[in-house]
Design a protein around this motif. Sequence first.
Motif, PDB file in Angstrom:
ATOM      1  N   UNK A  98      40.387  48.631  41.137  1.00  0.00           N
ATOM      2  CA  UNK A  98      39.248  48.760  42.061  1.00  0.00           C
ATOM      3  C   UNK A  98      38.049  49.393  41.352  1.00  0.00           C
TER       4      UNK A  98
ATOM      5  N   UNK B  55      30.698  44.462  49.990  1.00  0.00           N
ATOM      6  CA  UNK B  55      31.535  45.578  50.447  1.00  0.00           C
ATOM      7  C   UNK B  55      32.156  45.234  51.805  1.00  0.00           C
TER       8      UNK B  55
ATOM      9  N   UNK C 211      32.832  42.221  52.812  1.00  0.00           N
ATOM     10  CA  UNK C 211      33.886  41.233  52.539  1.00  0.00           C
ATOM     11  C   UNK C 211      35.148  41.926  52.046  1.00  0.00           C
ATOM     12  N   UNK C 212      34.960  42.941  51.179  1.00  0.00           N
ATOM     13  CA  UNK C 212      36.125  43.694  50.694  1.00  0.00           C
ATOM     14  C   UNK C 212      36.856  44.362  51.852  1.00  0.00           C
ATOM     15  N   UNK C 213      36.053  44.919  52.782  1.00  0.00           N
ATOM     16  CA  UNK C 213      36.656  45.545  53.970  1.00  0.00           C
ATOM     17  C   UNK C 213      37.456  44.511  54.754  1.00  0.00           C
ATOM     18  N   UNK C 214      36.861  43.336  54.943  1.00  0.00           N
ATOM     19  CA  UNK C 214      37.527  42.288  55.719  1.00  0.00           C
ATOM     20  C   UNK C 214      38.825  41.869  55.033  1.00  0.00           C
ATOM     21  N   UNK C 215      38.785  41.792  53.713  1.00  0.00           N
ATOM     22  CA  UNK C 215      39.979  41.355  52.978  1.00  0.00           C
ATOM     23  C   UNK C 215      41.087  42.402  53.091  1.00  0.00           C
ATOM     24  N   UNK C 216      40.704  43.674  53.212  1.00  0.00           N
ATOM     25  CA  UNK C 216      41.743  44.699  53.383  1.00  0.00           C
ATOM     26  C   UNK C 216      41.492  45.987  52.627  1.00  0.00           C
ATOM     27  N   UNK C 217      40.295  46.130  52.038  1.00  0.00           N
ATOM     28  CA  UNK C 217      40.005  47.404  51.351  1.00  0.00           C
ATOM     29  C   UNK C 217      39.826  48.492  52.398  1.00  0.00           C
ATOM     30  N   UNK C 218      40.338  49.679  52.081  1.00  0.00           N
ATOM     31  CA  UNK C 218      40.227  50.788  53.031  1.00  0.00           C
ATOM     32  C   UNK C 218      38.942  51.569  52.753  1.00  0.00           C
TER      33      UNK C 218
ATOM     34  N   UNK D 164      38.396  54.683  52.157  1.00  0.00           N
ATOM     35  CA  UNK D 164      38.406  55.621  51.020  1.00  0.00           C
ATOM     36  C   UNK D 164      38.313  54.886  49.683  1.00  0.00           C
ATOM     37  N   UNK D 165      38.789  53.635  49.660  1.00  0.00           N
ATOM     38  CA  UNK D 165      38.674  52.859  48.405  1.00  0.00           C
ATOM     39  C   UNK D 165      37.211  52.482  48.135  1.00  0.00           C
TER      40      UNK D 165
ATOM     41  N   UNK E 100      33.164  44.438  59.070  1.00  0.00           N
ATOM     42  CA  UNK E 100      33.574  43.111  58.600  1.00  0.00           C
ATOM     43  C   UNK E 100      33.134  42.013  59.577  1.00  0.00           C
TER      44      UNK E 100
ATOM     45  N   UNK F  10      44.014  47.478  58.127  1.00  0.00           N
ATOM     46  CA  UNK F  10      43.479  47.020  56.833  1.00  0.00           C
ATOM     47  C   UNK F  10      44.614  46.493  55.955  1.00  0.00           C
TER      48      UNK F  10
ATOM     49  N   UNK G 187      45.674  43.110  57.180  1.00  0.00           N
ATOM     50  CA  UNK G 187      44.744  42.052  56.734  1.00  0.00           C
ATOM     51  C   UNK G 187      45.009  41.702  55.274  1.00  0.00           C
ATOM     52  N   UNK G 188      45.261  42.757  54.484  1.00  0.00           N
ATOM     53  CA  UNK G 188      45.455  42.539  53.051  1.00  0.00           C
ATOM     54  C   UNK G 188      46.732  41.748  52.762  1.00  0.00           C
TER      55      UNK G 188
ATOM     56  N   UNK H 143      44.204  42.826  43.276  1.00  0.00           N
ATOM     57  CA  UNK H 143      43.781  44.140  42.769  1.00  0.00           C
ATOM     58  C   UNK H 143      43.821  45.160  43.908  1.00  0.00           C
TER      59      UNK H 143
END
Lengths: 378, 234
Positions: A4, A286, A288-295, A297-298, A372, B82, B85-86, B113
């Motif tokens: 990340x 950012x 899109x990353x959230x939508x994909x599953x990034x939390x 804090x990441x 998202x 989250x 979703x991942x 990743x």
Amino acid sequence: MSGILKIALKLLVNDKSKFIALLVGITFAVFLMIMMMSMFSGILSRSSSSVYNVGAKIWVMDPAVNNATSSIPMPDYVLSSARSINGVKYAVPIYFGNALVKLKSGAYQAVSVVGLDDATLYGRPELIEGKIEDIYAESAFIVVKDAEFKKLESPAVGTEFEINDHRGLVVGLAKVASGGLFGIPTVYTTYNRAITYIPSMRFTTSYILIEPKHESDIPFIQQQIKKLGYQALTRDQFVKKISDFYTYQTGMGMNVLMMTAISFIVGLSISGQTFYTFILENLERFGALKAIGAKGHELITMILFQASFTALIGYGLGVGLASGLMILAKLRLPSYAAQVTYYNLTFAFIMVLIMAGVSSYIGVRKVLQIQPFDIFRG
Amino acid sequence: MGKVAIKANALVKWFGEGETKTTAVKSASFEANFGELLYIVGPSGSGKTTLLSMISGILKPNEGSVLVEGKDIWQMKSDDIADLRLHKIGFVFQDYHLFPRLTTVENVAIPLILKKMEWNEALKVGLEYLDIVGLKDRAQLQPVKLSGGEQQRVAIARAIAGHPDILIFDEPTASLDGDTGRKIVEFVKTKILNAERCVIIVTHDSRIYEYADSIMKMEDGNIIGFERNTNAIP
């Protein structure tokens, strides 16, 4: 490095124009802050050079004295009284004054004269040529070989000159820990020769240097000297008094403070604005990353890393640039008074961290606000 | 049809309060099954995207529940959603949302990743998925150097790289010409959809309806029809 952070790094450095703008902003701010503080540190250090070079533990002076070169002569009884105080191992006078030297070429040069106690030569410099006992020879002087040495036409042992219409003879060359602030050469001689050669007032003792028997005797000695109407300061206290004078009573400190603050604000504005634009341009990513599953804090880690990485590189470049410029200046002007201290580096580092923190805060707020769902809505 | 992948129960979503209150989805219930290509169709403003967001754990409904593989996702904590979703859901956004500063293969590797796969390993797996969508030779290019259809395929590769059970496409053919759009959907139907996966496509592109196993029609926030397409192109 975790994946990340690698993404964060690539997002940052592959956006070359913004990355360079960020670096330029921080580098410029650090450069200015370091330069200003280093020049001030250099000036403060040079202003106390006599105190460092003589090295006495306690200095007795008139309370109105605010820097080493502007002494107010004291009557002889102060020396006698000082010697009689319990806890004083020994006390000696020292003379500080200025004179005009006529060089072989016929040119005149102002010099700073230090007159050492005839009996003990307490506060003498380290000789690099000649013998210290030669200072007792007729008209003998020891010349400090520092950045100002050339102004005396680089004399050697045996060189003669005129000092206030008296003959002077160089019997030794010395080195000292720190050069003076005012760019004039320094010569050492005995106390009695100094007060003979240089016109003075009724009183001649510039300072009394005291060696206490024990460190614990210092407060008592200071108390007793105070009763005489004079002031006894330890070396550190005297250095602080001089620093305080230049910092608070000459306007120099305020100017440096203002310039440092302006540098910080300029750096903060450039880096903050550029980083904010960078975040805005990447906001959808950012999201899109959230939508994909990034939390959350990441994403915060990514932004903090980007801001810190830029800040640290900018800090390194700024320090390097300032140091490089100082080295170049010292090559050209050996007496150039600027020094990079740990304090300066730490202060600039904290300022840079604040820049990174503020920039990150703006970015983090923006990124945490993006939903998202906004990405889906387009 | 396989097991139920997603079950939506009486979902309601409104935005704003008082006079500005707008109800985007009004009591929507449906099921999407594994092995099924489900289309959600309807005109702009009919609530398709809002419904899609609620069933994928992106937008919390005001009322109702969403069960993904039997678990009520809106009872979970935000970090767990989250994670869901991942691990369970893959997204292909209408504008793709590829990262222009990353290479194509790095874009595909993003879900891996995020799943904490080691960088080089993630790129290796990403390359395999690029191969699946026929873009292995474009791996080191930046997405801006690809055509619209190729970017769409990169987005698909990214969505499937995390090996999700449910794939969600938002208007996948909106910015593609008819031929390319058809090829993309055909690719999804033949290469991506399988018995362990459910694919939901939101679209109003009637040119691709013939591939759908089921079509759910929406209008003004209501589901107005749900039909099985027995003549779907396999």
